[in-house]
Design a protein around this motif. Structure first.
Motif, PDB file in Angstrom:
ATOM      1  N   LEU A   1     -11.319 -25.037 -51.150  1.00 29.15           N
ATOM      2  CA  LEU A   1     -12.715 -25.019 -51.612  1.00 29.15           C
ATOM      3  C   LEU A   1     -13.625 -24.370 -50.573  1.00 29.15           C
ATOM      4  O   LEU A   1     -14.469 -23.523 -50.893  1.00 29.15           O
ATOM      5  N   LEU A   2     -13.435 -24.750 -49.310  1.00 31.45           N
ATOM      6  CA  LEU A   2     -14.272 -24.198 -48.244  1.00 31.45           C
ATOM      7  C   LEU A   2     -13.983 -22.722 -47.986  1.00 31.45           C
ATOM      8  O   LEU A   2     -14.872 -21.967 -47.585  1.00 31.45           O
ATOM      9  N   ALA A   3     -12.744 -22.310 -48.217  1.00 30.53           N
ATOM     10  CA  ALA A   3     -12.351 -20.936 -47.914  1.00 30.53           C
ATOM     11  C   ALA A   3     -12.661 -19.965 -49.046  1.00 30.53           C
ATOM     12  O   ALA A   3     -12.945 -18.785 -48.788  1.00 30.53           O
ATOM     13  N   ARG A   4     -12.625 -20.432 -50.302  1.00 28.67           N
ATOM     14  CA  ARG A   4     -12.676 -19.510 -51.431  1.00 28.67           C
ATOM     15  C   ARG A   4     -13.884 -19.686 -52.353  1.00 28.67           C
ATOM     16  O   ARG A   4     -14.148 -18.815 -53.179  1.00 28.67           O
ATOM     17  N   VAL A   5     -14.609 -20.782 -52.226  1.00 31.58           N
ATOM     18  CA  VAL A   5     -15.727 -21.042 -53.134  1.00 31.58           C
ATOM     19  C   VAL A   5     -17.030 -21.033 -52.339  1.00 31.58           C
ATOM     20  O   VAL A   5     -17.168 -21.762 -51.354  1.00 31.58           O
ATOM     21  N   ALA A   6     -17.966 -20.203 -52.780  1.00 28.96           N
ATOM     22  CA  ALA A   6     -19.275 -20.149 -52.133  1.00 28.96           C
ATOM     23  C   ALA A   6     -20.205 -21.164 -52.806  1.00 28.96           C
ATOM     24  O   ALA A   6     -20.383 -21.135 -54.026  1.00 28.96           O
ATOM     25  N   PHE A   7     -20.764 -22.058 -52.020  1.00 27.90           N
ATOM     26  CA  PHE A   7     -21.687 -23.063 -52.549  1.00 27.90           C
ATOM     27  C   PHE A   7     -22.711 -23.398 -51.469  1.00 27.90           C
ATOM     28  O   PHE A   7     -22.448 -23.223 -50.275  1.00 27.90           O
ATOM     29  N   PRO A   8     -23.873 -23.871 -51.880  1.00 28.20           N
ATOM     30  CA  PRO A   8     -24.915 -24.207 -50.891  1.00 28.20           C
ATOM     31  C   PRO A   8     -24.432 -25.289 -49.928  1.00 28.20           C
ATOM     32  O   PRO A   8     -23.870 -26.292 -50.345  1.00 28.20           O
ATOM     33  N   GLY A   9     -24.650 -25.052 -48.654  1.00 31.10           N
ATOM     34  CA  GLY A   9     -24.269 -26.039 -47.649  1.00 31.10           C
ATOM     35  C   GLY A   9     -22.826 -25.939 -47.192  1.00 31.10           C
ATOM     36  O   GLY A   9     -22.330 -26.841 -46.517  1.00 31.10           O
ATOM     37  N   ARG A  10     -22.144 -24.839 -47.550  1.00 31.67           N
ATOM     38  CA  ARG A  10     -20.743 -24.718 -47.153  1.00 31.67           C
ATOM     39  C   ARG A  10     -20.601 -24.688 -45.638  1.00 31.67           C
ATOM     40  O   ARG A  10     -19.675 -25.295 -45.090  1.00 31.67           O
ATOM     41  N   TRP A  11     -21.509 -23.983 -44.964  1.00 33.89           N
ATOM     42  CA  TRP A  11     -21.447 -23.905 -43.501  1.00 33.89           C
ATOM     43  C   TRP A  11     -21.584 -25.292 -42.879  1.00 33.89           C
ATOM     44  O   TRP A  11     -20.935 -25.600 -41.878  1.00 33.89           O
TER      45      TRP A  11
END
Length: 235
Positions: free
Chosen positions: A50-60
Motif C-alpha cells: 500500500l505504501l509503495a504502490r498507492v498514492a494517498f494523502p499522508g503517505r509520507w
C-alpha cells in the motif's frame, strides 16, 4: 582467566551433550519467534505494498511512522502490553499475561515495523511495469501481488531474516509480559539475564553462543540475499 576457560568448557559441554533444560529454552525461543514472524509477515506485506504502490494523502507521514516504530525500545512495548493485559487492564479478562501467546503478540509488534519498512523499500524498487503488465494480462489483484513477491523474493527473505534477528534477541518485552517462567516462557535472552544474576555463567554463556551463532548465520544469509538481489536487478 582459568575460571573463564572452565566456564567456556562447561558451556560447550552443555551444548554438545544436548542438555534438556538448555535446549528446552532454545526451543521456546524459536517457537515463539517463528510464530510471530509467520503471523506478522502477511499484514506487513500488504501495508508495504500500500505504501509503495498507492498514492494517498499522508503517505509520507505513514512511512515516517513506520520508521519511527522501528526504534521503539522493546521494554516500552512490554510496558504497554503489560498494562493492557494485566488484571486491571482492559484486556485482563483474556488472561494472556505471562503466557507464550502474550510474548508472540509482543514480538509481532516488534517485527511489524521492521518487516514493513524493509518490504516497502524492496517493493518500491521493483519496476512498476511488472504490476501493470500482470494486470493487463488479466491477472487478479492477488495474482499480481504474487508476481511482485516473486520479483522481490530476495528482499522479502532479507526482511524476514532481519526481523527474526530483531525479535529473537529482544529481552525487554519477553521478560515483562512472559515472566521468565521455567519450562513455559523462559527464552534465551531472559535465561541469560537470570543465570548471570545467579552467578551460573555456564548456561548463560552457552545460550549466548547460540545467539552469536544465530547472528552469524543470519548475517551471512542476509549478505547472500542482498548479493542475489543485486544480481537479479543488474540482469
Amino acid at each position: 582467566m582459568h575460571e573463564l576457560m572452565n566456564t567456556a568448557r562447561e558451556a560447550l559441554h552443555l551444548l554438545i551433550s544436548l542438555d534438556p533444560a538448555l535446549w528446552e529454552i532454545i526451543g521456546v525461543s524459536f517457537r515463539v519467534s517463528l510464530t510471530a514472524i509467520l503471523v506478522a509477515l502477511p499484514p506487513a506485506l500488504l501495508i508495504a505494498l500500500l505504501l509503495a504502490r498507492v498514492a494517498f494523502p499522508g503517505r509520507w507521514f505513514a512511512i515516517s511512522l513506520v520508521n519511527t516504530f522501528m526504534a521503539v525500545p522493546t521494554v516500552v512495548v512490554g510496558l504497554v502490553l503489560f498494562m493492557l493485559l494485566s488484571r486491571s487492564g482492559p484486556l485482563g479478562e483474556l488472561r494472556l499475561l505471562f503466557t507464550q501467546r502474550a510474548m508472540i503478540i509482543g514480538q509481532i509488534l516488534l517485527a511489524m515495523p521492521v518487516l514493513t519498512a524493509m518490504l516497502h523499500s524492496t517493493l518500491q524498487s521493483i519496476d512498476q511495469r511488472a504490476w501493470e503488465t500482470a494486470r493487463q494480462l488479466g491477472a487478479g489483484w492477488w495474482q499480481s501481488l504474487w508476481v511482485l513477491i516473486r520479483e522481490a523474493r530476495f528482499g522479502v527473505i532479507a526482511a524476514v531474516l532481519a526481523a527474526f534477528g530483531r525479535i529473537i534477541a529482544e529481552v525487554g518485552s519477553a521478560v515483562m509480559i512472559g515472566g521468565n517462567i521455567e519450562h513455559f516462557t523462559r527464552t534465551i535472552t531472559t535465561a541469560i539475564a537470570l543465570e548471570t544474576l545467579k552467578g551460573e555463567f555456564a548456561q548463560g554463556l552457552a545460550l549466548g553462543l547460540v545467539l552469536l551463532l544465530l547472528a552469524l548465520v543470519l548475517n551471512v544469509l542476509l549478505g547472500v540475499m542482498r548479493g542475489r538481489g543485486h544480481q537479479t536487478v543488474s540482469v
